[in-house]
Scaffold this motif. Structure first.
Motif, PDB file in Angstrom:
ATOM      1  N   TRP A   1       0.836  -1.212   0.000  1.00 39.80           N
ATOM      2  CA  TRP A   1       0.000   0.000   0.000  1.00 39.80           C
ATOM      3  C   TRP A   1       0.866   1.255   0.000  1.00 39.80           C
ATOM      4  O   TRP A   1       0.551   2.230  -0.680  1.00 39.80           O
TER       5      TRP A   1
ATOM      6  N   ASN B   1      -1.498   3.592  -1.938  1.00 40.42           N
ATOM      7  CA  ASN B   1      -2.909   3.273  -1.706  1.00 40.42           C
ATOM      8  C   ASN B   1      -3.280   3.802  -0.313  1.00 40.42           C
ATOM      9  O   ASN B   1      -3.418   3.040   0.645  1.00 40.42           O
ATOM     10  N   TRP B   2      -3.421   5.126  -0.232  1.00 42.09           N
ATOM     11  CA  TRP B   2      -3.608   5.765   1.078  1.00 42.09           C
ATOM     12  C   TRP B   2      -4.951   5.435   1.695  1.00 42.09           C
ATOM     13  O   TRP B   2      -5.092   5.430   2.916  1.00 42.09           O
ATOM     14  N   GLN B   3      -5.946   5.184   0.866  1.00 48.77           N
ATOM     15  CA  GLN B   3      -7.252   4.834   1.405  1.00 48.77           C
ATOM     16  C   GLN B   3      -7.167   3.526   2.193  1.00 48.77           C
ATOM     17  O   GLN B   3      -7.676   3.422   3.318  1.00 48.77           O
ATOM     18  N   ALA B   4      -6.486   2.526   1.608  1.00 48.11           N
ATOM     19  CA  ALA B   4      -6.361   1.226   2.275  1.00 48.11           C
ATOM     20  C   ALA B   4      -5.572   1.366   3.572  1.00 48.11           C
ATOM     21  O   ALA B   4      -5.937   0.785   4.606  1.00 48.11           O
TER      22      ALA B   4
ATOM     23  N   ALA C   1      -5.223   4.100   5.418  1.00 52.94           N
ATOM     24  CA  ALA C   1      -6.045   4.850   6.380  1.00 52.94           C
ATOM     25  C   ALA C   1      -7.089   3.934   7.014  1.00 52.94           C
ATOM     26  O   ALA C   1      -7.306   3.967   8.236  1.00 52.94           O
ATOM     27  N   ASP C   2      -7.722   3.090   6.193  1.00 50.15           N
ATOM     28  CA  ASP C   2      -8.723   2.154   6.718  1.00 50.15           C
ATOM     29  C   ASP C   2      -8.092   1.210   7.740  1.00 50.15           C
ATOM     30  O   ASP C   2      -8.675   0.922   8.786  1.00 50.15           O
TER      31      ASP C   2
ATOM     32  N   ARG D   1      -7.322   3.052  11.001  1.00 51.56           N
ATOM     33  CA  ARG D   1      -8.568   3.289  11.744  1.00 51.56           C
ATOM     34  C   ARG D   1      -9.039   1.996  12.409  1.00 51.56           C
ATOM     35  O   ARG D   1      -9.491   2.000  13.546  1.00 51.56           O
TER      36      ARG D   1
ATOM     37  N   GLU E   1      -4.847   9.477  11.362  1.00 47.12           N
ATOM     38  CA  GLU E   1      -4.471  10.567  10.441  1.00 47.12           C
ATOM     39  C   GLU E   1      -2.972  10.861  10.533  1.00 47.12           C
ATOM     40  O   GLU E   1      -2.318  11.110   9.522  1.00 47.12           O
TER      41      GLU E   1
ATOM     42  N   LEU F   1      -1.035   8.021   8.809  1.00 51.95           N
ATOM     43  CA  LEU F   1      -1.186   8.143   7.364  1.00 51.95           C
ATOM     44  C   LEU F   1      -0.296   9.266   6.826  1.00 51.95           C
ATOM     45  O   LEU F   1       0.411   9.099   5.824  1.00 51.95           O
TER      46      LEU F   1
ATOM     47  N   GLN G   1       2.614   9.172   4.000  1.00 50.63           N
ATOM     48  CA  GLN G   1       2.489   9.956   2.770  1.00 50.63           C
ATOM     49  C   GLN G   1       3.688  10.868   2.568  1.00 50.63           C
ATOM     50  O   GLN G   1       4.245  10.960   1.479  1.00 50.63           O
TER      51      GLN G   1
END
Lengths: 274, 274
Positions: free
Chosen positions: A249, A254-257, A259-260, A263, B219, B222, B226
């Motif tokens: 990732w 793949n920042w969405q993955a 971040a999920d 979380r 956050e 992430l 990034q």
């Protein structure tokens, strides 16, 4: 049997509950200290000293439990109850259960970082998990006797099968040691001395906590790997596979993955610890 | 610029040192709170408010630093000094240094888990590392001015190049977050619900510490990945390779090698943290 921090703490609590406690250690100094510290009513280097006990707690290091039990068995009455305090259960239960019917595997999940009889503490087991791993053929009276004693230590009693115990502790205790040790190990591979020195100067609470168990007692870490090898390997394989995914990732942005996942781990952690 | 916990704490300390502090935030409520809490002498939502300042601390989230600076530049006198507080330096220095000569990258390595102006603390930077990353072309007067301010915060000043900073914090801060999050993640992959439940019940101080940063603010984790992607990837690749070796040793029962490693990590940890 064994008058270190766990054996000694058991002695302290059981004596204060009114039980007569007889201790055995291979080391005469340890016997003297245990008596002086009030951990036992009497102590001896001779195994048969405990032969008349109703319940014997095997509190030697894991490596010595099987051997100690083999030496002990010829001296016991058939209804003597044996229980151990080893932090891995299957290798112990596998060896002792076939040799002694009235054996109940146990693991008090409390401990001190110090060793020896001086590290014994009153109330060490209070509110802590105490796992019992009887087999299908363990007599109910043996289980009940051990359970009653553990209940009086005010521990939280859990019952499970030895392999379930071992996999659970691989996840929350033995895998963390390897993950944490490997963090220190990986940092030290930094090829630029300037960068390594900066890392050492900048390290703070995050690194302190994540590296703590990996910088702990090496003998304990080794023992966990030796006696819980299969369960630890299962943890290491899963850890590797999951880390591969995180690395993919980050590589693929793949920042969405990611971040999920972060979380999810934030939400899941309170199911393990406060 | 930015009146969160870092910007606010800087304001508190600088005011108590006798400096006049003017704050800017996009949020009028934050401006009001900052004044009420004594973090700033005045505050405004309007960027040009800070134009007459001698030194401007950029304390917005990393993602906003470049944009804020671009908006700010038309309002500045040529000798105004800019410095930022971002936890990753190369992506910031790379963008701002070519646009503004009197810019000195900075990273105060202190923080609170809380956010917003209410989380501001007096003396937050005292005794903590404060890294400055000037480039070869940063004017000496700009460096000296920022250094003097940081010295008065009683922080420990470090100078290094931005990429060195970023690799060092990847090792001791960003890699630990991924390693720790992945521990929680791997445990949750246990296929037997009974075993997972036992693991959750048995988890104690070792798991608590090793999983702490992985269960923290998603956050922040992430953002680290990034903005410090290359350095984090370097850490992840090395971590994977080292873990592969540990796994091989456990598989092959090479206990000597594992014992040596655990002794080494025990000895090496105090070079990072107490």
């Amino acid at each position: 049997m064994g008058l270190g921090s766990i054996g000694g703490s058991l002695g302290l609590d059981l004596r204060s509950l009114g039980f007569r406690v007889v201790g055995v250690s291979r080391n005469p100094d340890t016997c003297q200290k245990a008596i002086a510290l009030g951990l036992v009513d009497e102590a001896s280097v001779s195994l048969p000293t405990v032969a008349s006990a109703q319940v014997i707690f095997l509190c030697t290091p894991i490596a010595a439990i099987a051997k100690t039990t083999l030496e002990l068995i010829p001296h016991l009455f058939p209804n003597t109850i044996l229980t151990d305090v080893g932090s891995v259960k299957e290798p112990i239960v596998e060896v002792i259960a076939p040799l002694w019917q009235n054996f109940v595997g146990g693991h008090p999940m409390a401990g001190t970082t110090q060793q020896g009889p001086e590290a014994a503490q009153a109330g060490l087991f209070q509110g802590k998990p105490y796992v019992l791993t009887p087999t299908d053929s363990t007599p109910a009276t043996a289980i009940k006797t051990v359970e009653e004693l553990v209940r009086q230590l005010q521990a939280q009693i859990y019952y499970c099968r030895a392999p379930e115990h071992d996999q659970a502790v691989a996840w929350i205790s033995h895998l963390p040691v390897m993950v944490s040790a490997n963090l220190i190990n990986a940092c030290l591979q930094e090829p630029e001395p300037t960068v390594l020195e900066l890392a050492q100067q900048f390290a703070s609470s995050g690194f302190r906590d994540t590296s703590r168990v990996g910088g702990g007692n090496p003998e304990l870490g080794l023992m966990m790997a030796q006696y819980n090898r299969q369960a630890l390997l299962k943890g290491l394989y899963q850890y590797r596979q999951s880390l591969e995914q995180i690395t993919d990732w980050v590589e693929g942005e793949n920042w969405q993955a990611l971040a999920d996942l972060l979380r999810m781990t934030q939400q899941a952690r309170p199911d393990f610890v406060d």
